[in-house]
Design a protein around this motif. Sequence first.
Motif, PDB file in Angstrom:
ATOM      1  N   ARG A  17       0.963 -11.174 -11.716  1.00 13.04           N
ATOM      2  CA  ARG A  17       0.522  -9.770 -11.663  1.00 13.04           C
ATOM      3  C   ARG A  17       1.471  -8.953 -10.789  1.00 13.04           C
ATOM      4  NH1 ARG A  17      -3.482 -13.239 -11.752  1.00 13.04           N
ATOM      5  NH2 ARG A  17      -3.206 -13.760  -9.567  1.00 13.04           N
ATOM      6  N   LYS A  18       1.654  -7.709 -11.162  1.00 14.52           N
ATOM      7  CA  LYS A  18       2.516  -6.802 -10.403  1.00 14.52           C
ATOM      8  C   LYS A  18       2.013  -6.645  -8.968  1.00 14.52           C
ATOM      9  CE  LYS A  18       4.849  -2.403 -10.741  1.00 14.52           C
ATOM     10  NZ  LYS A  18       5.104  -1.214 -11.547  1.00 14.52           N
ATOM     11  N   GLU A  19       0.697  -6.613  -8.783  1.00 13.45           N
ATOM     12  CA  GLU A  19       0.127  -6.455  -7.434  1.00 13.45           C
ATOM     13  C   GLU A  19       0.550  -7.611  -6.519  1.00 13.45           C
ATOM     14  OE1 GLU A  19      -2.801  -6.861 -10.136  1.00 13.45           O
ATOM     15  OE2 GLU A  19      -1.448  -5.239 -10.684  1.00 13.45           O
ATOM     16  N   ASP A  20       0.603  -8.835  -7.063  1.00 13.43           N
ATOM     17  CA  ASP A  20       1.027  -9.990  -6.258  1.00 13.43           C
ATOM     18  C   ASP A  20       2.490  -9.851  -5.836  1.00 13.43           C
ATOM     19  OD1 ASP A  20      -1.498 -11.128  -6.516  1.00 13.43           O
ATOM     20  OD2 ASP A  20      -0.915 -12.368  -8.223  1.00 13.43           O
ATOM     21  N   TRP A  21       3.341  -9.402  -6.761  1.00 15.62           N
ATOM     22  CA  TRP A  21       4.757  -9.175  -6.463  1.00 15.62           C
ATOM     23  C   TRP A  21       4.903  -8.106  -5.384  1.00 15.62           C
ATOM     24  CZ3 TRP A  21       9.575  -9.882  -5.704  1.00 15.62           C
ATOM     25  CH2 TRP A  21      10.534  -8.895  -5.886  1.00 15.62           C
ATOM     26  N   GLU A  22       4.182  -6.994  -5.534  1.00 19.03           N
ATOM     27  CA  GLU A  22       4.270  -5.908  -4.559  1.00 19.03           C
ATOM     28  C   GLU A  22       3.777  -6.357  -3.191  1.00 19.03           C
ATOM     29  OE1 GLU A  22       2.017  -2.970  -6.691  1.00 19.03           O
ATOM     30  OE2 GLU A  22       3.799  -2.228  -7.762  1.00 19.03           O
ATOM     31  N   ARG A  23       2.718  -7.133  -3.154  1.00 22.06           N
ATOM     32  CA  ARG A  23       2.195  -7.653  -1.884  1.00 22.06           C
ATOM     33  C   ARG A  23       3.213  -8.572  -1.217  1.00 22.06           C
ATOM     34  NH1 ARG A  23      -1.901 -10.318  -3.736  1.00 22.06           N
ATOM     35  NH2 ARG A  23      -3.048  -8.434  -4.214  1.00 22.06           N
ATOM     36  N   ALA A  24       3.869  -9.397  -2.011  1.00 20.41           N
ATOM     37  CA  ALA A  24       4.889 -10.313  -1.470  1.00 20.41           C
ATOM     38  C   ALA A  24       6.069  -9.544  -0.895  1.00 20.41           C
ATOM     39  CB  ALA A  24       5.354 -11.285  -2.555  1.00 20.41           C
ATOM     40  N   VAL A  25       6.466  -8.476  -1.560  1.00 25.02           N
ATOM     41  CA  VAL A  25       7.573  -7.644  -1.079  1.00 25.02           C
ATOM     42  C   VAL A  25       7.198  -6.982   0.246  1.00 25.02           C
ATOM     43  CG1 VAL A  25       8.920  -5.553  -1.567  1.00 25.02           C
ATOM     44  CG2 VAL A  25       8.579  -7.258  -3.357  1.00 25.02           C
ATOM     45  N   ARG A  26       5.962  -6.473   0.320  1.00 23.96           N
ATOM     46  CA  ARG A  26       5.530  -5.812   1.567  1.00 23.96           C
ATOM     47  C   ARG A  26       5.436  -6.797   2.737  1.00 23.96           C
ATOM     48  NH1 ARG A  26       1.909  -3.333  -1.958  1.00 23.96           N
ATOM     49  NH2 ARG A  26       0.216  -4.684  -1.265  1.00 23.96           N
ATOM     50  N   SER A  27       5.000  -8.024   2.459  1.00 25.69           N
ATOM     51  CA  SER A  27       4.824  -8.988   3.552  1.00 25.69           C
ATOM     52  C   SER A  27       6.127  -9.639   3.968  1.00 25.69           C
ATOM     53  CB  SER A  27       3.786 -10.050   3.159  1.00 25.69           C
ATOM     54  OG  SER A  27       4.295 -10.872   2.142  1.00 25.69           O
TER      55      SER A  27
END
Length: 145
Positions: free
Chosen positions: A134-144
């Motif tokens: 999911r895109k949300e998982d990718w975005e969360r990984a980038v932020r963290s």
Amino acid sequence: MVNRHKRDIAKRMVEGFAAGTVTSREMDGDFPSDKTDPALAGIWEHLWFFWDDLHNHTLTGKHSPTPEMRAMMDRCIAFLHSDLEYEWPPYRWASFRLILLRAFRFRKKAGEVEKRETEELAKFGDLEVWPFLRKEDWERAVRSG
């Protein structure tokens, strides 16, 4: 199940491969595997298309990654850094048919097979952010980070 130790090794290898310090032979022979963490096999199988089995090389010069290749490697690095489970179905070697079809110049048939396989995979998740589902998982990984 996430194998943190092997994911860390794989992450360093993908980082080195992307930077041109790890060779194709090292990727092919030393990339870790673990049947309990399918992310390792999924990532290796997709990155395998980035090297030539017949010639040892790094991703420099004529083998430098395209922006799309680099983006995929960056996502692989972020995924390996995460503790997310790999949710994609096991890689189907049906794509091997694509290689053969292209090698023998059956481009139209290869395009049809590729389109069907892409449509089938798209039912599972967002192909634009693979190996994340999911895109949300990718975005969360980038932020963290």
